[in-house]
Write a protein that holds these residues in place. Sequence first.
Motif, mmCIF file in Angstrom:
data_model
loop_
_atom_site.group_PDB
_atom_site.id
_atom_site.type_symbol
_atom_site.label_atom_id
_atom_site.label_comp_id
_atom_site.label_asym_id
_atom_site.label_seq_id
_atom_site.Cartn_x
_atom_site.Cartn_y
_atom_site.Cartn_z
ATOM 1 N N ALA A 139 9.267 0.945 4.986
ATOM 2 C CA ALA A 139 8.021 0.181 4.875
ATOM 3 C C ALA A 139 6.823 1.084 5.137
ATOM 4 O O ALA A 139 5.811 1.029 4.425
ATOM 5 N N GLN A 140 6.936 1.937 6.136
ATOM 6 C CA GLN A 140 5.853 2.868 6.462
ATOM 7 C C GLN A 140 5.595 3.829 5.311
ATOM 8 O O GLN A 140 4.437 4.110 4.954
ATOM 9 N N ALA A 141 6.662 4.333 4.691
ATOM 10 C CA ALA A 141 6.517 5.256 3.564
ATOM 11 C C ALA A 141 5.843 4.574 2.377
ATOM 12 O O ALA A 141 4.995 5.167 1.704
ATOM 13 N N LEU A 142 6.202 3.320 2.112
ATOM 14 C CA LEU A 142 5.595 2.584 1.003
ATOM 15 C C LEU A 142 4.105 2.335 1.251
ATOM 16 O O LEU A 142 3.287 2.407 0.323
ATOM 17 N N VAL A 143 3.750 2.060 2.494
ATOM 18 C CA VAL A 143 2.334 1.881 2.830
ATOM 19 C C VAL A 143 1.590 3.202 2.635
ATOM 20 O O VAL A 143 0.444 3.220 2.160
ATOM 21 N N GLN A 144 2.229 4.306 2.984
ATOM 22 C CA GLN A 144 1.605 5.614 2.765
ATOM 23 C C GLN A 144 1.299 5.820 1.278
ATOM 24 O O GLN A 144 0.227 6.304 0.915
ATOM 25 N N ILE A 145 2.238 5.452 0.426
ATOM 26 C CA ILE A 145 2.027 5.588 -1.019
ATOM 27 C C ILE A 145 0.866 4.698 -1.452
ATOM 28 O O ILE A 145 -0.029 5.129 -2.187
ATOM 29 N N ALA A 146 0.870 3.454 -0.985
ATOM 30 C CA ALA A 146 -0.166 2.499 -1.383
ATOM 31 C C ALA A 146 -1.555 2.922 -0.927
ATOM 32 O O ALA A 146 -2.552 2.630 -1.592
ATOM 33 N N THR A 147 -1.629 3.617 0.210
ATOM 34 C CA THR A 147 -2.930 3.988 0.773
ATOM 35 C C THR A 147 -3.367 5.403 0.403
ATOM 36 O O THR A 147 -4.366 5.897 0.913
ATOM 37 N N GLY A 148 -2.609 6.067 -0.488
ATOM 38 C CA GLY A 148 -3.091 7.329 -1.043
ATOM 39 C C GLY A 148 -2.578 8.609 -0.445
ATOM 40 O O GLY A 148 -3.073 9.688 -0.782
ATOM 41 N N VAL A 149 -1.595 8.547 0.461
ATOM 42 C CA VAL A 149 -1.027 9.799 0.978
ATOM 43 C C VAL A 149 -0.388 10.554 -0.187
ATOM 44 O O VAL A 149 0.416 9.987 -0.930
ATOM 45 N N PRO A 150 -0.753 11.822 -0.415
ATOM 46 C CA PRO A 150 -0.305 12.532 -1.613
ATOM 47 C C PRO A 150 1.189 12.814 -1.686
ATOM 48 O O PRO A 150 1.760 12.879 -2.756
#
Length: 227
Positions: A139-150
Amino acid sequence: MVAQLYTHGKAAKSKMATLATHLKTHKKSPNAQKIVDTGLAFRKIMTEVERFHDDMQKKPPALPEENAYKSIRAALTKIISVIVKLEKAIGKEEDDQDDNDVEPAPKAAPEPEPLSGVTEVECYSAARKELVGTDAKLAQALVQIATGVPGRTGPKDKDVPKFNHIHIGGNAKNNVLFQPNTRVVLGIIDFHIEKSNNKQQKEAVKKVAERSGAKTTLKVEGSKVST
């Protein structure tokens, strides 16, 4: 009192925007995870600050409940101090970052705390079964993707479509792949992605990277991923 709170919140929002921009230009920032986590927490607090502000614009004005106001004021004050520390930290970072290794992950990541609020991110329908479920690290990784972490680039063979990936929970043997331009999630690869991967592993990466077609919107709430 709400007007001052709102002013401080807007100033902090501007600082968070600067931190987000820093992630794009300093892709190997050791503060990347801290910036993302702070951004998520700030967004939740600012939502309440903006609600207070909107209520005060009504006729007659709707004053916030005193305890709720005090709680948000304390939370905003605390997170502003974190933002200020992050500003100082990124000011000291070096500019010579390696673009091919953009998201350093901790060697041993602790179990993340459940995230607040709902975050939406798209995935290809073929990946849905791999992603839906209860897993705080995913879930944390998916939020990172959604919020723009490259995330990290490749490595990949020439005939494989471009993709980036994030180590789930800092584990290099558990990766979520996504398209860097669209942020659409491609799926999961459960081994370390490297140039020395064997033929079978390379075929598995290619299969996931080539996913296309119908998409599904994932909803991430806490440690739960659903559609």
